[in-house]
Design an enzyme around this catalytic site. Structure first.
Site, PDB file in Angstrom:
ATOM      1  N   GLN A 163      -4.406  -1.442   9.746  1.00  0.00           N
ATOM      2  CA  GLN A 163      -4.261  -2.777   9.171  1.00  0.00           C
ATOM      3  C   GLN A 163      -4.851  -3.654  10.185  1.00  0.00           C
ATOM      4  O   GLN A 163      -4.487  -3.816  11.248  1.00  0.00           O
ATOM      5  CB  GLN A 163      -2.962  -3.232   8.810  1.00  0.00           C
ATOM      6  CG  GLN A 163      -2.648  -4.540   7.842  1.00  0.00           C
ATOM      7  CD  GLN A 163      -3.337  -4.386   6.536  1.00  0.00           C
ATOM      8  OE1 GLN A 163      -3.606  -3.251   5.913  1.00  0.00           O
ATOM      9  NE2 GLN A 163      -4.202  -5.512   6.007  1.00  0.00           N
ATOM     10  N   ASP A 183     -10.674   3.593   4.715  1.00  0.00           N
ATOM     11  CA  ASP A 183     -11.168   1.990   4.727  1.00  0.00           C
ATOM     12  C   ASP A 183     -12.729   1.937   4.835  1.00  0.00           C
ATOM     13  O   ASP A 183     -12.877   0.744   4.206  1.00  0.00           O
ATOM     14  CB  ASP A 183     -10.457   1.415   5.921  1.00  0.00           C
ATOM     15  CG  ASP A 183      -9.123   0.310   5.641  1.00  0.00           C
ATOM     16  OD1 ASP A 183      -9.307  -0.099   4.270  1.00  0.00           O
ATOM     17  OD2 ASP A 183      -8.640   0.187   6.453  1.00  0.00           O
ATOM     18  N   LYS A 218       0.921  -1.125  -0.135  1.00  0.00           N
ATOM     19  CA  LYS A 218      -0.083   0.079  -0.059  1.00  0.00           C
ATOM     20  C   LYS A 218       0.833   1.274   0.032  1.00  0.00           C
ATOM     21  O   LYS A 218       0.597   2.282  -0.777  1.00  0.00           O
ATOM     22  CB  LYS A 218      -0.876   0.001   1.091  1.00  0.00           C
ATOM     23  CG  LYS A 218      -2.102  -0.937   1.276  1.00  0.00           C
ATOM     24  CD  LYS A 218      -2.905  -1.329   2.287  1.00  0.00           C
ATOM     25  CE  LYS A 218      -3.820  -2.291   2.246  1.00  0.00           C
ATOM     26  NZ  LYS A 218      -4.818  -2.738   3.325  1.00  0.00           N
TER      27      LYS A 218
HETATM   28  N1  GUN Z   1      -7.298  -6.758   6.357  1.00  0.00           N
HETATM   29  C1  GUN Z   1      -7.710  -7.288   5.350  1.00  0.00           C
HETATM   30  N2  GUN Z   1      -8.109  -6.532   4.200  1.00  0.00           N
HETATM   31  C2  GUN Z   1      -8.168  -5.110   5.030  1.00  0.00           C
HETATM   32  C3  GUN Z   1      -8.349  -3.755   4.260  1.00  0.00           C
HETATM   33  O1  GUN Z   1      -9.000  -3.918   3.249  1.00  0.00           O
HETATM   34  N3  GUN Z   1      -8.221  -2.837   5.154  1.00  0.00           N
HETATM   35  C4  GUN Z   1      -7.647  -2.940   6.426  1.00  0.00           C
HETATM   36  N4  GUN Z   1      -7.348  -2.087   7.029  1.00  0.00           N
HETATM   37  N5  GUN Z   1      -7.375  -4.298   6.897  1.00  0.00           N
HETATM   38  C5  GUN Z   1      -7.342  -5.199   6.124  1.00  0.00           C
END
Ligand code: GUN
Length: 297
Positions: free
Chosen positions: A98, A121, A54
């Site tokens: 995350q 998110d 990311k």
């Molecule tokens: N863990 C798995 N997918 C995601 C996501 O799209 N965002 C976040 N913050 N954590 C994740």
């Protein structure tokens, strides 16, 4: 049946190029670049890869990103302190924690404390509520990426029966909620199917569009689907592959080779839905930065 291979990798690349132009316009007109803060707690190897990817994607298009790595023992209060600092920081326009978090931390409490205006998110209850009501707000990146693929491949869900396999907060629930509104690239009849079903095939066989997000390798085989179905495979599962250097290969929730002859369209794994998730995170971050930095536009 002739099928369309939905190329998430090249679609995501196109979107990143489009966003790069926008970040540079924002930067040159305001003197500020969009900023994204990423929080990683603990050392889950998959999360480490996701967060690194990311941040790299941010850098490529001119978003300033900061990764804060905290040890697994970090307390809930310490995490909240950091979130509150980012909420007040004018250089940060998006905050991403995350998931999963270590088990001693209540992720609901953490996600609730992220400013909804920086919640790129789309996990804050206020953004979830806006999604359900069909109001503007941030939408979780994976479902948003799937709708973007539908638009760019002209797979219109309107009037179709969409079956969503899986009821997670990250994919299944927001996916279903995106698709029943009375507006373009929505207006579908939506079923959420989960482990409570006696036989999920009773439902998946009715799908015009099937979205698989259950995390079970190659669950969906030819006898789960009807002729002409369009399939979006969200699964990213590791399977043993002794012939590979890494010792493993990635596969989806769909048995690609098994369903192929019945599909009108399908996303592969990898290079399908996955790259779109990151592209939509960048898109949400640029949108947030635009709102903060150019509020009159
Ligand atoms: N863990 C798995 N997918 C995601 C996501 O799209 N965002 C976040 N913050 N954590 C994740």
């Amino acid at each position: 049946m002739h099928y369309t291979l939905i190329d998430g990798l090249s679609t995501a690349k196109t979107i990143r190029e489009e966003l790069s132009i926008e970040t540079h316009t924002i930067h040159s007109s305001t003197g500020h670049a969009p900023g994204l803060a990423l929080l990683l707690v603990g050392n889950n190897p998959a999360s480490e890869i996701y967060v690194t990817n990311k941040a790299k994607a941010c850098q490529e298009i001119g978003i300033n990103s900061v990764i804060l790595r905290l040890p697994a023992e970090t307390t809930q209060d310490q995490i909240l302190l950091q979130i509150h600092q980012w909420n007040e920081d004018p250089t940060i326009h998006g905050i991403l924690v995350q998931l999963p978090l270590p088990s001693h931390v209540d992720s609901t409490v953490i996600l609730e404390q992220i400013s909804p205006a920086k919640d790129v998110d789309g996990f804050h209850p206020s953004n979830v509520g806006n999604l359900v009501l069909g109001l503007p707000g941030f939408v979780p990146c994976t479902p948003l990426g799937i709708v973007e693929l539908m638009k760019r491949y002209q797979i219109d869900p309107s009037g179709k029966h969409v079956v969503v396999l899986g009821r997670s907060n990250i994919v299944g629930k927001p996916m279903a909620n995106l698709l029943y509104h009375k507006r373009a690239y929505s207006n579908a009849i939506v079923t959420i199917c989960h482990t409570g079903a006696n036989d999920i095939r009773d439902y998946t066989r009715q799908a015009d569009i099937l979205i698989a997000a259950v995390g079970v390798s190659k669950l969906v085989t030819a006898d789960y689907v009807k002729e002409g179905v369009a399939i979006f495979d969200v699964g990213i599962n590791r399977i043993d592959a002794p012939e590979k250097k890494s010792g493993y290969a990635l596969c989806g929730d769909v048995d690609f080779d098994s369903v192929l002859s019945k599909c009108s369209a399908i996303t592969p794994v990898p290079k399908g839905v996955g790259p779109m998730t990151i592209a939509m995170l960048l898109s949400n971050t640029v949108r947030s930065a635009r709102k903060f930095l150019t509020p009159s536009i």
